[in-house]
Design a protein around this motif. Structure first.
Motif, mmCIF file in Angstrom:
data_model
loop_
_atom_site.group_PDB
_atom_site.id
_atom_site.type_symbol
_atom_site.label_atom_id
_atom_site.label_comp_id
_atom_site.label_asym_id
_atom_site.label_seq_id
_atom_site.Cartn_x
_atom_site.Cartn_y
_atom_site.Cartn_z
ATOM 1 N N TYR A 133 0.874 -1.178 0.000
ATOM 2 C CA TYR A 133 0.000 0.000 0.000
ATOM 3 C C TYR A 133 0.903 1.217 0.000
ATOM 4 C CZ TYR A 133 -4.066 -2.860 0.917
ATOM 5 O OH TYR A 133 -5.067 -3.772 0.809
ATOM 6 N N PHE A 134 0.430 2.337 -0.551
ATOM 7 C CA PHE A 134 1.308 3.491 -0.680
ATOM 8 C C PHE A 134 0.543 4.798 -0.618
ATOM 9 C CE2 PHE A 134 0.130 2.000 -4.851
ATOM 10 C CZ PHE A 134 -0.288 3.144 -5.503
ATOM 11 N N VAL A 135 1.331 5.869 -0.411
ATOM 12 C CA VAL A 135 0.865 7.247 -0.380
ATOM 13 C C VAL A 135 1.281 7.882 -1.705
ATOM 14 C CG1 VAL A 135 1.205 9.490 0.753
ATOM 15 C CG2 VAL A 135 1.128 7.383 2.119
ATOM 16 N N VAL A 136 0.412 8.708 -2.276
ATOM 17 C CA VAL A 136 0.735 9.435 -3.498
ATOM 18 C C VAL A 136 1.089 10.873 -3.133
ATOM 19 C CG1 VAL A 136 -0.150 10.296 -5.703
ATOM 20 C CG2 VAL A 136 -0.812 8.035 -4.894
ATOM 21 N N GLY A 137 2.241 11.326 -3.611
ATOM 22 C CA GLY A 137 2.670 12.695 -3.370
ATOM 23 C C GLY A 137 3.317 13.270 -4.609
ATOM 24 N N ASP A 138 3.601 14.563 -4.605
ATOM 25 C CA ASP A 138 4.244 15.176 -5.758
ATOM 26 C C ASP A 138 5.752 15.000 -5.676
ATOM 27 O OD1 ASP A 138 5.150 17.136 -3.978
ATOM 28 O OD2 ASP A 138 3.702 18.630 -4.641
ATOM 29 N N GLU A 139 6.457 15.649 -6.585
ATOM 30 C CA GLU A 139 7.904 15.462 -6.687
ATOM 31 C C GLU A 139 8.678 15.944 -5.462
ATOM 32 O OE1 GLU A 139 6.712 19.334 -8.485
ATOM 33 O OE2 GLU A 139 6.093 17.308 -8.904
ATOM 34 N N ALA A 140 8.037 16.675 -4.562
ATOM 35 C CA ALA A 140 8.711 17.117 -3.339
ATOM 36 C C ALA A 140 9.009 15.948 -2.396
ATOM 37 C CB ALA A 140 7.859 18.155 -2.608
ATOM 38 N N PHE A 141 8.313 14.837 -2.578
ATOM 39 C CA PHE A 141 8.460 13.686 -1.700
ATOM 40 C C PHE A 141 9.276 12.607 -2.391
ATOM 41 C CE2 PHE A 141 4.591 15.894 -0.610
ATOM 42 C CZ PHE A 141 4.728 16.035 0.751
ATOM 43 N N GLY A 142 10.123 11.940 -1.629
ATOM 44 C CA GLY A 142 10.959 10.882 -2.188
ATOM 45 C C GLY A 142 10.198 9.583 -2.371
ATOM 46 N N LEU A 143 10.777 8.703 -3.157
ATOM 47 C CA LEU A 143 10.187 7.392 -3.375
ATOM 48 C C LEU A 143 10.546 6.453 -2.229
ATOM 49 C CD1 LEU A 143 10.951 6.929 -7.180
ATOM 50 C CD2 LEU A 143 8.734 7.383 -6.123
ATOM 51 N N LYS A 144 9.555 5.737 -1.763
ATOM 52 C CA LYS A 144 9.724 4.688 -0.759
ATOM 53 C C LYS A 144 8.846 3.536 -1.206
ATOM 54 C CE LYS A 144 11.928 7.004 2.588
ATOM 55 N NZ LYS A 144 13.171 6.603 3.134
ATOM 56 N N ASP A 145 8.940 2.383 -0.548
ATOM 57 C CA ASP A 145 8.037 1.303 -0.943
ATOM 58 C C ASP A 145 6.597 1.619 -0.555
ATOM 59 O OD1 ASP A 145 8.373 0.988 1.781
ATOM 60 O OD2 ASP A 145 8.703 -1.168 1.691
ATOM 61 N N TRP A 146 6.393 2.607 0.334
ATOM 62 C CA TRP A 146 5.037 2.999 0.721
ATOM 63 C C TRP A 146 4.662 4.377 0.179
ATOM 64 C CZ3 TRP A 146 5.689 7.456 3.289
ATOM 65 C CH2 TRP A 146 6.879 7.631 3.996
ATOM 66 N N GLN A 147 5.494 4.920 -0.732
ATOM 67 C CA GLN A 147 5.213 6.248 -1.262
ATOM 68 C C GLN A 147 5.627 6.306 -2.726
ATOM 69 O OE1 GLN A 147 6.141 9.364 1.423
ATOM 70 N NE2 GLN A 147 6.632 10.779 -0.187
ATOM 71 N N THR A 148 4.754 6.832 -3.570
ATOM 72 C CA THR A 148 5.055 6.937 -4.996
ATOM 73 C C THR A 148 4.740 8.346 -5.489
ATOM 74 O OG1 THR A 148 4.778 5.868 -7.133
ATOM 75 C CG2 THR A 148 2.783 6.176 -5.819
ATOM 76 N N LEU A 149 5.131 8.618 -6.696
ATOM 77 C CA LEU A 149 4.879 9.902 -7.334
ATOM 78 C C LEU A 149 3.941 9.675 -8.518
ATOM 79 C CD1 LEU A 149 8.571 11.155 -7.515
ATOM 80 C CD2 LEU A 149 6.900 11.622 -5.733
ATOM 81 N N PRO A 150 3.094 10.642 -8.841
ATOM 82 C CA PRO A 150 2.257 10.491 -10.013
ATOM 83 C C PRO A 150 3.112 10.540 -11.280
ATOM 84 C CG PRO A 150 2.008 12.669 -9.101
ATOM 85 C CD PRO A 150 2.881 11.897 -8.151
ATOM 86 N N SER A 151 2.563 10.082 -12.381
ATOM 87 C CA SER A 151 3.268 10.119 -13.660
ATOM 88 C C SER A 151 3.596 11.566 -14.029
ATOM 89 C CB SER A 151 2.409 9.515 -14.756
ATOM 90 O OG SER A 151 2.139 8.184 -14.467
ATOM 91 N N PRO A 152 4.718 11.764 -14.714
ATOM 92 C CA PRO A 152 5.017 13.137 -15.141
ATOM 93 C C PRO A 152 3.980 13.637 -16.116
ATOM 94 C CG PRO A 152 6.670 11.560 -15.958
ATOM 95 C CD PRO A 152 5.706 10.806 -15.107
ATOM 96 N N ARG A 153 3.739 14.932 -16.094
ATOM 97 C CA ARG A 153 2.785 15.538 -17.023
ATOM 98 C C ARG A 153 3.513 15.904 -18.296
ATOM 99 N NH1 ARG A 153 -0.750 19.925 -14.117
ATOM 100 N NH2 ARG A 153 -1.390 20.093 -16.281
ATOM 101 N N PHE A 154 2.977 15.494 -19.414
ATOM 102 C CA PHE A 154 3.629 15.751 -20.693
ATOM 103 C C PHE A 154 3.098 17.013 -21.357
ATOM 104 C CE2 PHE A 154 4.003 11.191 -20.019
ATOM 105 C CZ PHE A 154 5.383 11.072 -20.079
ATOM 106 N N ASP A 155 2.104 17.676 -20.746
ATOM 107 C CA ASP A 155 1.552 18.883 -21.338
ATOM 108 C C ASP A 155 2.250 20.144 -20.836
ATOM 109 O OD1 ASP A 155 0.562 18.651 -18.770
ATOM 110 O OD2 ASP A 155 -1.421 19.441 -19.254
ATOM 111 N N GLN A 156 3.318 20.008 -20.121
ATOM 112 C CA GLN A 156 4.029 21.176 -19.609
ATOM 113 C C GLN A 156 5.320 21.406 -20.369
ATOM 114 O OE1 GLN A 156 4.523 20.482 -15.418
ATOM 115 N NE2 GLN A 156 2.475 21.180 -14.976
#
Length: 156
Positions: A133-156
């Motif tokens: 199970y994991f927490v979703v956060g933005d790029e300010a947060f590091g990757l852990k086995d319980w924390q992930t980042l959303p996919s990068p946005r390609f419209d920027q």
């Protein structure tokens, strides 16, 4: 004054307004909400921080000064799939990053030590391999086995 007001609000409304699960069934209920509403499986919360602009307290120097050019205090929050708070940390100085604030929270320490009552892993729908199970956060947060980042946005 902002800090004292926030503490008073938390003391008064914590029990009825913020419901952080403490059992595997409670966390699975939150995860089921993310599955049902967002089709995002094994997610236990979304996390982000909000800088609240303020006048600098007297004699604080740059303690509350944010690099974007104003003084602030930070509201760090974790929410469920319905945007309801399940964890809140208020009052960190604006010079501190969201991830830096989270690193010093009791909830993060409990996650690292496996003391929050979270089931360790469950399979995704239609699969027999278990993932954490994991927490979703933005790029300010590091990757852990319980924390992930959303996919990068390609419209920027």
């Amino acid at each position: 004054m902002v800090y004292e007001t926030c503490e008073a609000i938390i003391a008064e409304y914590m029990e009825e307004g913020i419901d952080c699960p403490t059992t595997p069934d409670g966390w699975k209920k939150v995860a089921n909400g993310f599955t049902d509403r967002w089709n995002f499986h094994n997610t236990i919360s979304a996390i982000d921080g909000k800088h609240i602009a303020m006048h600098a307290p007297g004699k604080c120097g740059s303690y509350y000064y944010k690099y974007k050019g104003f003084h602030s205090t930070v509201l760090l929050a974790m929410v469920d799939s319905d945007y309801k708070f399940i964890y809140v940390d208020v009052g960190a100085n604006g010079a501190t990053s969201d991830a830096g604030i989270f690193l010093n929270t009791d909830l993060r320490n409990a996650q690292e030590d496996n003391r929050i009552g979270l089931s360790p892993r469950d399979p995704l729908p239609g699969d027999d391999r278990s993932i954490p199970y994991f927490v979703v956060g933005d790029e300010a947060f590091g990757l852990k086995d319980w924390q992930t980042l959303p996919s990068p946005r390609f419209d920027q």
